[in-house]
Write a protein that holds these residues in place. Structure first.
Motif, PDB file in Angstrom:
ATOM      1  N   UNK A  56       0.807  -1.224   0.000  1.00 13.24           N
ATOM      2  CA  UNK A  56       0.000   0.000   0.000  1.00 13.24           C
ATOM      3  C   UNK A  56       0.838   1.270   0.000  1.00 13.24           C
ATOM      4  N   UNK A  57       2.032   1.216   0.508  1.00  6.49           N
ATOM      5  CA  UNK A  57       2.875   2.409   0.603  1.00  6.49           C
ATOM      6  C   UNK A  57       3.155   3.038  -0.761  1.00  6.49           C
ATOM      7  N   UNK A  58       3.279   2.234  -1.796  1.00  2.29           N
ATOM      8  CA  UNK A  58       3.602   2.771  -3.120  1.00  2.29           C
ATOM      9  C   UNK A  58       2.516   3.716  -3.608  1.00  2.29           C
ATOM     10  N   UNK A  62       2.993   7.786  -4.373  1.00  2.00           N
ATOM     11  CA  UNK A  62       2.702   8.370  -5.681  1.00  2.00           C
ATOM     12  C   UNK A  62       1.642   9.460  -5.535  1.00  2.00           C
ATOM     13  N   UNK A  63       0.615   9.191  -4.753  1.00  2.00           N
ATOM     14  CA  UNK A  63      -0.453  10.166  -4.521  1.00  2.00           C
ATOM     15  C   UNK A  63       0.033  11.434  -3.846  1.00  2.00           C
ATOM     16  N   UNK A  64       1.168  11.369  -3.171  1.00  2.00           N
ATOM     17  CA  UNK A  64       1.730  12.536  -2.507  1.00  2.00           C
ATOM     18  C   UNK A  64       2.483  13.475  -3.434  1.00  2.00           C
ATOM     19  N   UNK A  65       2.692  13.059  -4.679  1.00  2.00           N
ATOM     20  CA  UNK A  65       3.380  13.916  -5.648  1.00  2.00           C
ATOM     21  C   UNK A  65       2.407  14.965  -6.181  1.00  2.00           C
ATOM     22  N   UNK A  66       2.837  16.199  -6.205  1.00  2.00           N
ATOM     23  CA  UNK A  66       1.989  17.310  -6.675  1.00  2.00           C
ATOM     24  C   UNK A  66       1.738  17.173  -8.175  1.00  2.00           C
ATOM     25  N   UNK A  67       0.468  17.199  -8.558  1.00  2.00           N
ATOM     26  CA  UNK A  67       0.115  17.109  -9.970  1.00  2.00           C
ATOM     27  C   UNK A  67       0.083  15.692 -10.511  1.00  2.00           C
ATOM     28  N   UNK A  69      -2.081  12.050 -10.087  1.00  2.00           N
ATOM     29  CA  UNK A  69      -3.255  11.374  -9.536  1.00  2.00           C
ATOM     30  C   UNK A  69      -3.068   9.867  -9.679  1.00  2.00           C
ATOM     31  N   UNK A  70      -3.489   9.122  -8.670  1.00  2.00           N
ATOM     32  CA  UNK A  70      -3.372   7.667  -8.731  1.00  2.00           C
ATOM     33  C   UNK A  70      -4.618   7.024  -8.133  1.00  2.00           C
ATOM     34  N   UNK A  71      -5.067   5.972  -8.774  1.00  2.00           N
ATOM     35  CA  UNK A  71      -6.156   5.136  -8.253  1.00  2.00           C
ATOM     36  C   UNK A  71      -5.690   3.700  -8.375  1.00  2.00           C
ATOM     37  N   UNK A  72      -5.967   2.926  -7.357  1.00  2.00           N
ATOM     38  CA  UNK A  72      -5.523   1.539  -7.336  1.00  2.00           C
ATOM     39  C   UNK A  72      -6.712   0.614  -7.151  1.00  2.00           C
ATOM     40  N   UNK A  73      -6.781  -0.398  -8.009  1.00  2.00           N
ATOM     41  CA  UNK A  73      -7.802  -1.446  -7.885  1.00  2.00           C
ATOM     42  C   UNK A  73      -7.096  -2.704  -7.387  1.00  2.00           C
ATOM     43  N   UNK A  74      -7.486  -3.176  -6.207  1.00  2.00           N
ATOM     44  CA  UNK A  74      -6.855  -4.335  -5.591  1.00  2.00           C
ATOM     45  C   UNK A  74      -7.679  -5.590  -5.846  1.00  2.00           C
ATOM     46  N   UNK A  75      -6.980  -6.697  -6.106  1.00  2.00           N
ATOM     47  CA  UNK A  75      -7.656  -7.973  -6.249  1.00  2.00           C
ATOM     48  C   UNK A  75      -7.682  -8.661  -4.887  1.00  2.00           C
ATOM     49  N   UNK A  76      -8.313  -9.801  -4.840  1.00  2.00           N
ATOM     50  CA  UNK A  76      -8.331 -10.593  -3.618  1.00  2.00           C
ATOM     51  C   UNK A  76      -7.144 -11.530  -3.534  1.00  2.00           C
ATOM     52  N   UNK A  77      -6.258 -11.503  -4.544  1.00  2.00           N
ATOM     53  CA  UNK A  77      -5.101 -12.394  -4.578  1.00  2.00           C
ATOM     54  C   UNK A  77      -3.997 -11.839  -3.687  1.00  2.00           C
TER      55      UNK A  77
END
Length: 81
Positions: A56-58, A62-67, A69-77
């Protein structure tokens, strides 16, 4: 360490953050399964899709960088390596 299979969608609106973003991706390179980058020159942005065995840290870094945007879709694996 526990990792989850995920797909990260990243939009870079601030070109000055590209070096910092690439440094983060290099730092977590062992978790990256594949990466696709698309420069959208008409809009002056870059679109990046990354398949990862992530921690999760990654996404947070990335989201902390100005300008950037990041969205993450997690699987159940989940893997416990």
């Amino acid at each position: 360490m526990e990792t989850r299979l995920a797909v990260m969608s990243i939009i870079v609106e601030n070109g000055e953050m590209v070096e910092k973003l690439n440094a983060l991706l290099h730092e977590y390179g062992e978790f990256i399964i594949g990466r696709m980058g698309i420069p959208y020159r008409k809009r002056g942005v870059s679109v990046i899709a990354i398949a990862v065995d992530t921690i999760a840290a990654l996404s947070g870094k990335i989201g902390g960088l100005v300008g950037v945007s990041v969205k993450t879709a997690y699987s159940g694996v989940i893997s416990k390596e």
